[in-house]
Design a protein around this motif. Structure first.
Motif, short mmCIF file in Angstrom:
data_model
loop_
_atom_site.label_atom_id
_atom_site.label_comp_id
_atom_site.label_asym_id
_atom_site.label_seq_id
_atom_site.Cartn_x
_atom_site.Cartn_y
_atom_site.Cartn_z
N LEU A 169 -13.05 34.89 12.52
CA LEU A 169 -12.71 33.85 13.49
C LEU A 169 -11.25 33.94 13.92
CD1 LEU A 169 -13.89 31.39 14.98
CD2 LEU A 169 -13.13 29.97 13.06
N SER A 170 -10.38 34.43 13.03
CA SER A 170 -8.97 34.56 13.38
C SER A 170 -8.76 35.58 14.49
CB SER A 170 -8.15 34.96 12.15
OG SER A 170 -8.57 36.22 11.64
N HIS A 171 -9.51 36.69 14.47
CA HIS A 171 -9.42 37.69 15.55
C HIS A 171 -9.82 37.06 16.88
CE1 HIS A 171 -8.65 41.07 12.89
NE2 HIS A 171 -9.68 40.71 12.14
N TYR A 172 -10.87 36.26 16.81
CA TYR A 172 -11.38 35.60 18.02
C TYR A 172 -10.33 34.65 18.59
CZ TYR A 172 -14.63 32.70 20.81
OH TYR A 172 -15.26 32.02 21.82
N ALA A 173 -9.70 33.86 17.73
CA ALA A 173 -8.69 32.90 18.17
C ALA A 173 -7.46 33.62 18.73
CB ALA A 173 -8.30 31.98 17.02
N VAL A 174 -7.06 34.71 18.07
CA VAL A 174 -5.87 35.45 18.51
C VAL A 174 -6.05 35.97 19.94
CG1 VAL A 174 -4.62 37.62 18.16
CG2 VAL A 174 -4.96 36.06 16.25
N GLY A 175 -7.28 36.35 20.30
CA GLY A 175 -7.53 36.82 21.66
C GLY A 175 -7.17 35.79 22.71
N TYR A 176 -7.56 34.55 22.47
CA TYR A 176 -7.22 33.47 23.39
C TYR A 176 -5.71 33.26 23.45
CZ TYR A 176 -12.06 31.81 23.87
OH TYR A 176 -13.39 31.70 24.17
N VAL A 177 -5.08 33.19 22.27
CA VAL A 177 -3.65 32.90 22.22
C VAL A 177 -2.84 34.01 22.87
CG1 VAL A 177 -1.69 32.45 20.69
CG2 VAL A 177 -3.93 31.52 20.13
N HIS A 178 -3.27 35.26 22.68
CA HIS A 178 -2.56 36.39 23.28
C HIS A 178 -2.49 36.26 24.79
CE1 HIS A 178 -1.36 40.46 24.38
NE2 HIS A 178 -2.39 40.46 25.22
N TYR A 179 -3.64 36.07 25.44
CA TYR A 179 -3.64 36.01 26.90
C TYR A 179 -3.00 34.73 27.41
CZ TYR A 179 -6.33 40.26 27.04
OH TYR A 179 -6.72 41.57 26.90
N PHE A 180 -3.17 33.64 26.67
CA PHE A 180 -2.51 32.39 27.01
C PHE A 180 -1.00 32.60 27.07
CE2 PHE A 180 -0.39 28.52 25.39
CZ PHE A 180 -0.76 27.61 26.38
N GLY A 181 -0.45 33.22 26.02
CA GLY A 181 1.00 33.40 25.93
C GLY A 181 1.54 34.47 26.85
N ALA A 182 0.82 35.59 26.97
CA ALA A 182 1.32 36.70 27.78
C ALA A 182 1.44 36.32 29.25
CB ALA A 182 0.41 37.92 27.61
N ILE A 183 0.47 35.57 29.74
CA ILE A 183 0.49 35.20 31.15
C ILE A 183 1.56 34.14 31.43
CG2 ILE A 183 -0.90 34.11 32.97
CD1 ILE A 183 -3.30 35.68 31.50
N ILE A 184 1.77 33.23 30.47
CA ILE A 184 2.87 32.28 30.61
C ILE A 184 4.20 33.02 30.64
CG2 ILE A 184 4.13 30.40 29.48
CD1 ILE A 184 1.45 29.50 28.30
N ALA A 185 4.32 34.05 29.79
CA ALA A 185 5.56 34.82 29.70
C ALA A 185 5.89 35.55 31.00
CB ALA A 185 5.49 35.81 28.54
N LEU A 186 4.90 35.82 31.83
CA LEU A 186 5.15 36.47 33.11
C LEU A 186 5.94 35.56 34.05
CD1 LEU A 186 1.63 38.06 33.71
CD2 LEU A 186 3.75 39.33 33.32
N LEU A 187 5.82 34.24 33.85
CA LEU A 187 6.43 33.28 34.77
C LEU A 187 7.62 32.54 34.18
CD1 LEU A 187 3.16 31.63 36.19
CD2 LEU A 187 4.41 33.60 37.10
#
Length: 326
Positions: A169-187
């Protein structure tokens, strides 16, 4: 506004600003520390580790095959759930791209709710500075949006997941957090998305040689990653009918698989390098790249080891993730 009326969110904003707490940096810094620590243990001393750790870390073709831990097994979900966080990534990336294009087109600062959200995630309103111009942001955001879009298509309409394959489940959760954070970091440090700044006009004439080079490299890697993923998909299909014939992990051949066990992971690192180098002034993007590179490398090393142990005829010239080197 009087202190008594600022509310819980206002208190949180003030604390983050006062103590210079950058939530994005904390998230990806934690990711790096975790993958390096446990990845190092799995690479060098795995046989001495408890089964619970080995079972939690491994998934897919190199999933743990020993005696399972009941609690860890309870926390596992189907690997096919990968497709869920790409649904989220599709929506989140296009939303970010839309907001960016809108501010550049209208030549005005991003809406207050966007600025406030970025203040919370990016270190506080007093500490976010403009470090990326609008043209660079458009290039980088376009890259990640296209990657999210293609991965959404692959995982939801092309990829063949084994029904027996599980992930923690941790791998699954990390996937969401990764894209959540990476896209915020673009802006978060882009002109027009920092208080008191205005977006710059976008023009193809303003593209630098570096940006054009990275666009070319990115699209080559983007296309080759798709080709590599299709090789893996076709291993499970009947070449005559196109129907699924097996869910087993077979030996891939052709394309960049002639050089690497995991070319798709190598190409992921290449694509993120293109974005991260364009965003070099932004510290969080250096962390994101280190996170992606370390995660993909550890996974590729485990995959390479599995291939060599599983197939006696495995080509000796293939490397794990870096052609001719690693």
């Amino acid at each position: 506004m009087a202190p008594d009326n600022i509310g819980v969110l206002g208190i949180v904003e003030n604390l983050l600003d006062r103590y210079k707490i950058n939530l994005l940096q904390m998230i990806f810094g934690t990711f790096i520390a975790t993958i390096v620590f446990f990845g190092g243990l799995m690479t060098f001393v795995e046989k001495y580790l408890p089964n619970s750790i080995r079972q939690s870390f491994r998934y897919g073709k190199h999933s743990f095959k020993g005696e399972t831990d009941p609690l860890v097994a309870w926390l596992e979900v189907p690997k096919s759930w990968f497709k869920h966080f790409y649904v989220f990534a599709l929506f989140w990336s296009w939303l970010g791209f839309y907001l960016l294009v809108s501010t550049v087109r209208e030549q005005k600062e991003a809406p207050e709710y966007v600025l406030r959200f970025l203040d919370i995630m990016g270190g506080g309103r007093s500490h976010r500075k403009v470090e990326i111009d609008s043209t660079t942001a458009c290039v980088g955001t376009l890259m990640l949006t296209l990657q999210c879009t293609r991965r959404f298509y692959e995982t939801n309409f092309v990829q063949i997941f084994s029904r027996k394959s599980k992930i923690n489940l941790s791998h699954y959760a990390v996937g969401y957090v990764h894209y959540f954070g990476a896209i915020i970091a673009l802006l978060s440090n882009t002109s027009g998305f920092v208080r008191g700044s205005q977006p710059m006009e976008f023009s193809l004439d303003k593209l630098t040689g570096q940006q054009i080079l990275y666009l070319v490299v990115f699209f080559l890697a983007w296309q080759q990653q798709y080709a590599s993923n299709m090789i893996l998909v076709n291993l499970r299909k009947d070449p005559q009918t196109g129907n699924i014939r097996t869910e087993k992990h077979l030996l891939p051949k052709g394309g960049l698989f002639n050089l690497l066990s995991s070319p798709h992971m190598f190409l992921e690192v290449v694509m993120y390098f293109c974005i991260a180098d364009l965003y070099m002034p932004v510290r969080i993007w250096r962390l994101i790249f280190l996170w992606v590179a370390s995660n993909q490398t550890i996974n590729a090393l485990l995959t390479h080891k599995w291939y060599k142990e599983t197939f006696r005829e495995y080509p000796k010239n293939r490397r794990a993730i870096i052609p001719f080197l690693l």
